[in-house]
Design a protein around this motif. Structure first.
Motif, PDB file in Angstrom:
ATOM      1  N   ILE A  92       0.837  -1.204   0.000  1.00 47.40           N
ATOM      2  CA  ILE A  92       0.000   0.000   0.000  1.00 47.40           C
ATOM      3  C   ILE A  92       0.873   1.254   0.000  1.00 47.40           C
ATOM      4  O   ILE A  92       0.599   2.211  -0.724  1.00 47.40           O
ATOM      5  N   GLN A  93       1.929   1.253   0.791  1.00 49.19           N
ATOM      6  CA  GLN A  93       2.827   2.417   0.806  1.00 49.19           C
ATOM      7  C   GLN A  93       3.493   2.599  -0.558  1.00 49.19           C
ATOM      8  O   GLN A  93       3.583   3.724  -1.056  1.00 49.19           O
ATOM      9  N   ASN A  94       3.939   1.504  -1.172  1.00 52.50           N
ATOM     10  CA  ASN A  94       4.503   1.609  -2.523  1.00 52.50           C
ATOM     11  C   ASN A  94       3.490   2.240  -3.478  1.00 52.50           C
ATOM     12  O   ASN A  94       3.826   3.107  -4.289  1.00 52.50           O
ATOM     13  N   PHE A  95       2.253   1.783  -3.389  1.00 47.83           N
ATOM     14  CA  PHE A  95       1.184   2.270  -4.259  1.00 47.83           C
ATOM     15  C   PHE A  95       0.962   3.766  -4.042  1.00 47.83           C
ATOM     16  O   PHE A  95       0.864   4.542  -5.001  1.00 47.83           O
ATOM     17  N   GLN A  96       0.914   4.184  -2.778  1.00 46.98           N
ATOM     18  CA  GLN A  96       0.725   5.604  -2.474  1.00 46.98           C
ATOM     19  C   GLN A  96       1.850   6.450  -3.058  1.00 46.98           C
ATOM     20  O   GLN A  96       1.605   7.512  -3.635  1.00 46.98           O
ATOM     21  N   LEU A  97       3.083   5.986  -2.894  1.00 44.91           N
ATOM     22  CA  LEU A  97       4.232   6.757  -3.385  1.00 44.91           C
ATOM     23  C   LEU A  97       4.260   6.804  -4.909  1.00 44.91           C
ATOM     24  O   LEU A  97       4.516   7.864  -5.492  1.00 44.91           O
ATOM     25  N   ALA A  98       3.997   5.676  -5.563  1.00 48.60           N
ATOM     26  CA  ALA A  98       4.003   5.641  -7.028  1.00 48.60           C
ATOM     27  C   ALA A  98       2.894   6.544  -7.577  1.00 48.60           C
ATOM     28  O   ALA A  98       3.109   7.281  -8.554  1.00 48.60           O
ATOM     29  N   ALA A  99       1.722   6.498  -6.958  1.00 49.06           N
ATOM     30  CA  ALA A  99       0.609   7.350  -7.396  1.00 49.06           C
ATOM     31  C   ALA A  99       0.941   8.821  -7.169  1.00 49.06           C
ATOM     32  O   ALA A  99       0.666   9.673  -8.027  1.00 49.06           O
ATOM     33  N   TRP A 100       1.530   9.131  -6.018  1.00 52.66           N
ATOM     34  CA  TRP A 100       1.867  10.514  -5.687  1.00 52.66           C
ATOM     35  C   TRP A 100       2.802  11.115  -6.739  1.00 52.66           C
ATOM     36  O   TRP A 100       2.656  12.277  -7.119  1.00 52.66           O
ATOM     37  N   GLU A 101       3.732  10.309  -7.212  1.00 56.71           N
ATOM     38  CA  GLU A 101       4.674  10.779  -8.231  1.00 56.71           C
ATOM     39  C   GLU A 101       3.961  11.142  -9.534  1.00 56.71           C
ATOM     40  O   GLU A 101       4.494  11.884 -10.345  1.00 56.71           O
ATOM     41  N   ARG A 102       2.756  10.620  -9.735  1.00 56.29           N
ATOM     42  CA  ARG A 102       1.974  10.925 -10.940  1.00 56.29           C
ATOM     43  C   ARG A 102       0.865  11.935 -10.653  1.00 56.29           C
ATOM     44  O   ARG A 102      -0.012  12.140 -11.475  1.00 56.29           O
ATOM     45  N   GLY A 103       0.900  12.522  -9.464  1.00 54.78           N
ATOM     46  CA  GLY A 103      -0.079  13.547  -9.132  1.00 54.78           C
ATOM     47  C   GLY A 103      -1.397  13.012  -8.602  1.00 54.78           C
ATOM     48  O   GLY A 103      -2.366  13.755  -8.473  1.00 54.78           O
ATOM     49  N   ILE A 104      -1.446  11.715  -8.298  1.00 51.65           N
ATOM     50  CA  ILE A 104      -2.661  11.093  -7.775  1.00 51.65           C
ATOM     51  C   ILE A 104      -2.519  10.980  -6.264  1.00 51.65           C
ATOM     52  O   ILE A 104      -1.524  10.472  -5.754  1.00 51.65           O
ATOM     53  N   GLY A 105      -3.522  11.439  -5.549  1.00 49.20           N
ATOM     54  CA  GLY A 105      -3.493  11.395  -4.096  1.00 49.20           C
ATOM     55  C   GLY A 105      -4.477  10.377  -3.557  1.00 49.20           C
ATOM     56  O   GLY A 105      -5.360   9.887  -4.269  1.00 49.20           O
ATOM     57  N   MET A 106      -4.312  10.062  -2.293  1.00 49.31           N
ATOM     58  CA  MET A 106      -5.232   9.119  -1.648  1.00 49.31           C
ATOM     59  C   MET A 106      -5.105   9.233  -0.147  1.00 49.31           C
ATOM     60  O   MET A 106      -4.174   9.844   0.376  1.00 49.31           O
TER      61      MET A 106
END
Length: 189
Positions: A120-134
């Motif tokens: 989940i942390q990997n997913f959050q960080l990868a998404a954040w790098e693309r401008g997607i938040g959660m």
């Protein structure tokens, strides 16, 4: 926040924020799947890959919201607070429920929970790098058998979290964190 001397990974970790306010812009599901395929490279003892996911999008979000409302019902009534939360949920582009098996062996359960948390942390960080938040939610209602049953989560499974996902409308300022030296014991003998 001072990023001086930090590499890209360190900046991403320190810069990521939990997002509570989202734009209504849709998030591409294929991009989300791509990000989950990146996130699956989390440390994972014996490669059990102890996760499964349910993604609620567009009209499918209503099933998630109805399950939530059903779990909140008391004496045939749904409290105003729950109705307000349901309205908030409707405005969030995606809801991802992250599920793991409830293994009765403590060691396996601990390893699986650690793996899925890292994923989940990997997913959050990868998404954040693309401008997607959660935001990663672990509310009481995610443990409620009524909610779990309504969305098809079995009694021998655990909802590790509901990730509410979209493009940030507001990015909160960082909150101060304790210096690790305050909670670290170095044993050198």
């Amino acid at each position: 926040m001072n990023y001086e001397g930090k590499n890209a990974v360190e900046k991403s970790i320190m810069g990521r924020r939990s997002i509570k306010k989202f734009k209504k812009d849709p998030v591409d599901i294929d991009e989300l799947i791509e990000l989950l395929n990146v996130a699956k490279w989390a440390p994972n003892h014996k490669l059990t890959e102890p996760w499964r996911f349910q993604l609620y999008v567009d009209e499918g979000k209503e099933r998630f919201i109805e399950a939530f409302l059903t779990s909140q019902e008391r004496d045939g009534n749904i409290p105003d607070k729950a109705q307000n939360k349901a309205a908030y949920f409707r405005d969030i582009p995606l809801h991802l429920v992250v599920i793991m098996p409830e293994d009765s062996r403590k060691k396996r359960w601990d390893e699986d929970y650690a793996a899925i948390s890292a994923m989940i942390q990997n997913f959050q960080l990868a998404a954040w790098e693309r401008g997607i938040g959660m935001i990663w939610r672990t509310n009481d209602w995610t443990h409620d058998p009524i909610f779990k049953d309504a969305i098809g989560v079995k009694s021998d499974e655990k909802i590790v979290g509901t990730l509410m996902i979209g493009y940030p409308k507001h990015v909160p300022k960082p909150e101060e964190r304790k210096d690790i030296r305050n909670v670290l014991t170095v044993i050198d003998e």
